[in-house]
Design a protein around this motif. Structure first.
Motif, PDB file in Angstrom:
ATOM      1  N   SER A 232     104.024  25.105  -6.850  1.00 17.77           N
ATOM      2  CA  SER A 232     103.332  26.358  -7.141  1.00 17.77           C
ATOM      3  C   SER A 232     103.364  26.679  -8.630  1.00 17.77           C
ATOM      4  O   SER A 232     104.413  26.585  -9.274  1.00 17.77           O
TER       5      SER A 232
ATOM      6  N   ARG B  83     103.115  22.667  -1.953  1.00 16.56           N
ATOM      7  CA  ARG B  83     104.093  22.290  -0.935  1.00 16.56           C
ATOM      8  C   ARG B  83     105.452  22.890  -1.273  1.00 16.56           C
ATOM      9  O   ARG B  83     106.263  23.136  -0.391  1.00 16.56           O
TER      10      ARG B  83
ATOM     11  N   GLN C 117     107.182  34.360   2.860  1.00 19.28           N
ATOM     12  CA  GLN C 117     105.894  33.772   2.480  1.00 19.28           C
ATOM     13  C   GLN C 117     106.048  32.652   1.444  1.00 19.28           C
ATOM     14  O   GLN C 117     105.142  31.845   1.257  1.00 19.28           O
TER      15      GLN C 117
ATOM     16  N   GLY D  51     108.202  30.239   1.677  1.00 25.73           N
ATOM     17  CA  GLY D  51     108.563  29.014   2.378  1.00 25.73           C
ATOM     18  C   GLY D  51     109.989  29.040   2.883  1.00 25.73           C
ATOM     19  O   GLY D  51     110.656  30.074   2.882  1.00 25.73           O
TER      20      GLY D  51
ATOM     21  N   ARG E 253     107.025  24.575   1.777  1.00 23.79           N
ATOM     22  CA  ARG E 253     106.003  25.268   2.560  1.00 23.79           C
ATOM     23  C   ARG E 253     105.342  24.299   3.519  1.00 23.79           C
ATOM     24  O   ARG E 253     105.302  23.140   3.310  1.00 23.79           O
TER      25      ARG E 253
END
Length: 121
Positions: free
Chosen positions: A51, A84, A100, A102, A121
């Protein structure tokens, strides 16, 4: 040193969890390199999507430059919805991360205080 290489991140007489709730943790973001290295060591994919959420994006990108070129080439910084992995940095975020982000799969801790969490995630 006992907390090497994170001795700068915690140097208080307070217990880690108390200090972690009152002060910034890992101010310089140095744990980001070890978090990225952990992800790359545990994900066999040719590319690994991480991310690029701000402010993590800047810290993680800078830390990725410290990785060997072959490892760095596998990293892809992508929008959060496509990632991910999310690396939770506690400099500006003193409370636990929400679901949210993960499932927590790895923590870097200093004297009982989490300074980075890897979420999958």
């Amino acid at each position: 040193m006992h907390d090497h290489p994170y001795q700068y991140g915690y140097f208080s007489f307070m217990p880690g969890p108390v200090a972690g709730s009152l002060f910034e943790r890992d101010y310089w973001g140095a744990a980001g390199r070890d978090g990225l290295a952990w992800v790359l060591a545990h994900d066999p994919g040719a590319t690994v999507a991480v991310s690029d959420t701000l402010p993590q994006k800047i810290i993680l990108y800078n830390n990725s430059l410290l990785l060997p070129a072959a490892q760095r080439a596998r990293l892809r910084f992508v929008p959060h919805a496509q990632a991910r992995y999310f690396l939770g940095i506690y400099r500006w975020h003193p409370w636990p991360y929400e679901p949210q982000f993960g499932t927590p799969v790895h923590d870097i801790r200093v004297d009982g205080m989490t300074i980075l969490t890897v979420f999958q995630r």
